[in-house]
Design a protein around this motif. Structure first.
Motif, PDB file in Angstrom:
ATOM      1  N   ASP A 110       0.832  -1.208   0.000  1.00 14.36           N
ATOM      2  CA  ASP A 110       0.000   0.000   0.000  1.00 14.36           C
ATOM      3  C   ASP A 110       0.865   1.257   0.000  1.00 14.36           C
ATOM      4  O   ASP A 110       0.600   2.208  -0.752  1.00 14.36           O
ATOM      5  CB  ASP A 110      -0.924  -0.011   1.216  1.00 14.36           C
ATOM      6  N   GLN A 113       2.513   1.686  -3.389  1.00 17.31           N
ATOM      7  CA  GLN A 113       1.575   2.170  -4.401  1.00 17.31           C
ATOM      8  C   GLN A 113       1.334   3.668  -4.268  1.00 17.31           C
ATOM      9  O   GLN A 113       1.268   4.379  -5.281  1.00 17.31           O
ATOM     10  CB  GLN A 113       0.255   1.408  -4.279  1.00 17.31           C
ATOM     11  N   TRP A 116       4.184   5.672  -5.893  1.00 20.50           N
ATOM     12  CA  TRP A 116       4.243   5.698  -7.351  1.00 20.50           C
ATOM     13  C   TRP A 116       2.994   6.270  -8.004  1.00 20.50           C
ATOM     14  O   TRP A 116       2.960   6.450  -9.223  1.00 20.50           O
ATOM     15  CB  TRP A 116       4.453   4.276  -7.887  1.00 20.50           C
ATOM     16  N   LEU A 117       1.948   6.527  -7.220  1.00 18.21           N
ATOM     17  CA  LEU A 117       0.695   7.028  -7.801  1.00 18.21           C
ATOM     18  C   LEU A 117       0.859   8.394  -8.468  1.00 18.21           C
ATOM     19  O   LEU A 117       0.352   8.598  -9.587  1.00 18.21           O
ATOM     20  CB  LEU A 117      -0.381   7.074  -6.709  1.00 18.21           C
TER      21      LEU A 117
END
Length: 352
Positions: A110, A113, A116-117
């Motif tokens: 999580d 992620q 890199w979002l």
């Protein structure tokens, strides 16, 4: 004052030479101009560096000529590629920028992620499909409830839907059973081994029984009860089974340890399997001769009168050995047939 007598000898001798040199010079200039007119103008290749290319006024042109070119690139042709710039082993070109740390995630998924979002959103995003619309979670639960159903919850329903009844009288179960049997015969690697061992067992048994009949016939002759001839089934069982035992060992080794069909000729594999067909033919002949010996009234399996022609006196031991040889040959012949059929089917399946 003396009168003018003419030019001196030296001057008169030099006049023609000067005139001829003037003519030669004019002809030479004329030829140079004509050859200059006939020359084709060619452009300078891009890799040639001239004096006009130097933009640095601080460096002398003579010194600039002595300096090596910074942008020189060796020529590369389709038939002669450029030599590598670094002599490194394959896979070691980028070792200087690698780190000793393993490429594993050092953070939870999580967190990774979320990191890199922003990078993903900064690039071009896929456009929506024309006519598509977003729906709510309630609409998805109402129209597609199976997406939220877990596998463990769906397993009891699948088990309750199994068809009940004997497989022989149920078409669905019968077709599934036949498909399973076919898959096992064609795909299981132990099926040829089981049949080859079965053939080997009954072949060795037939060889032992044939040798026993041969030995007992010699024992009758040594005891003085009269001559006892050996039947053709006895000789054939000994000779044929002596050849079949090493062949079974070789064909079993070839099945598991030799090259597969992709790396060997299919003709060689099929030719080797056709030897099984030859053994089946000879086993059929041996079986017919063994059964004929049991029904022959002149041999050891019948009681003889003194007036009748006899090839061997009645001997219960020889008769029991001959009956055992006939029964073993029947089972061995069936084992050879099933082995040959399964081997051919597996080869055809691989070639297909």
């Amino acid at each position: 004052m003396q009168p003018f007598q003419g030019f001196p000898a030296s001057a008169s001798n030099q006049a023609p030479d000067s005139q001829s040199s003037t003519l030669n010079a004019s002809n030479h200039v004329h030829r140079d101009s004509s050859s200059a007119d006939n020359r084709v103008v060619r452009s300078i290749p891009p890799w040639v560096q001239t004096e006009d290319d130097s933009d640095d006024e601080s460096v002398d042109h003579q010194t600039q000529r002595l300096l090596p070119l910074a942008n020189t690139v060796p020529a590369s042709h389709h038939y002669l590629p450029a030599p590598p710039t670094q002599h490194k082993a394959p896979g070691r070109k980028w070792d200087h920028i690698r780190s000793a740390e393993p490429p594993l995630l050092d953070q939870p998924i999580d967190t990774n992620q979320q990191r890199w979002l922003p990078y993903m959103m900064s690039g071009p995003q896929p456009r929506g499909v024309p006519g598509a619309r977003l729906v709510s979670d309630a609409w998805m639960d109402e129209n597609m409830p199976h997406l939220t159903t877990t596998w463990t919850a769906a397993e009891p329903e699948k088990a309750s839907e199994k068809t009940k009844g004997l497989w022989l009288f149920t078409p669905e179960r019968r077709s599934k059973t036949f498909a399973t049997i076919k898959r096992i015969i064609l795909k299981n690697p132990f099926v040829p081994l089981v049949f080859r061992l079965l053939v080997l067992t009954f072949t060795v048994a037939a060889l032992g029984l044939g040798a026993r009949v041969f030995h007992e016939a010699n024992a009758v002759y040594r005891q003085g009860n009269g001559p006892c001839t050996k039947r053709a089934s006895t000789y054939m069982a000994i000779i044929l089974d002596s050849i079949a035992v090493p062949y079974i060992g070789y064909i079993t080794w070839d099945e598991y340890l030799s090259k597969p069909l992709g790396l060997r000729s299919a003709t060689a594999k099929v030719s080797l399997l056709l030897v099984d067909l030859l053994f089946i033919v000879f086993y059929s002949s041996n079986l017919s001769l063994a059964l004929d010996a049991l029904d022959d009234p002149r041999w050891a399996c019948f009681d003889h009168n003194e007036s009748q022609l006899s090839n061997c006196p009645a001997s219960p031991r020889i008769c029991r050995s001959q009956q055992g040889l006939s029964g073993v040959l029947v089972v061995a012949l069936m084992a050879w047939l099933f082995t040959f059929i399964i081997s051919v089917l597996r080869v055809v399946e691989r070639l297909r």
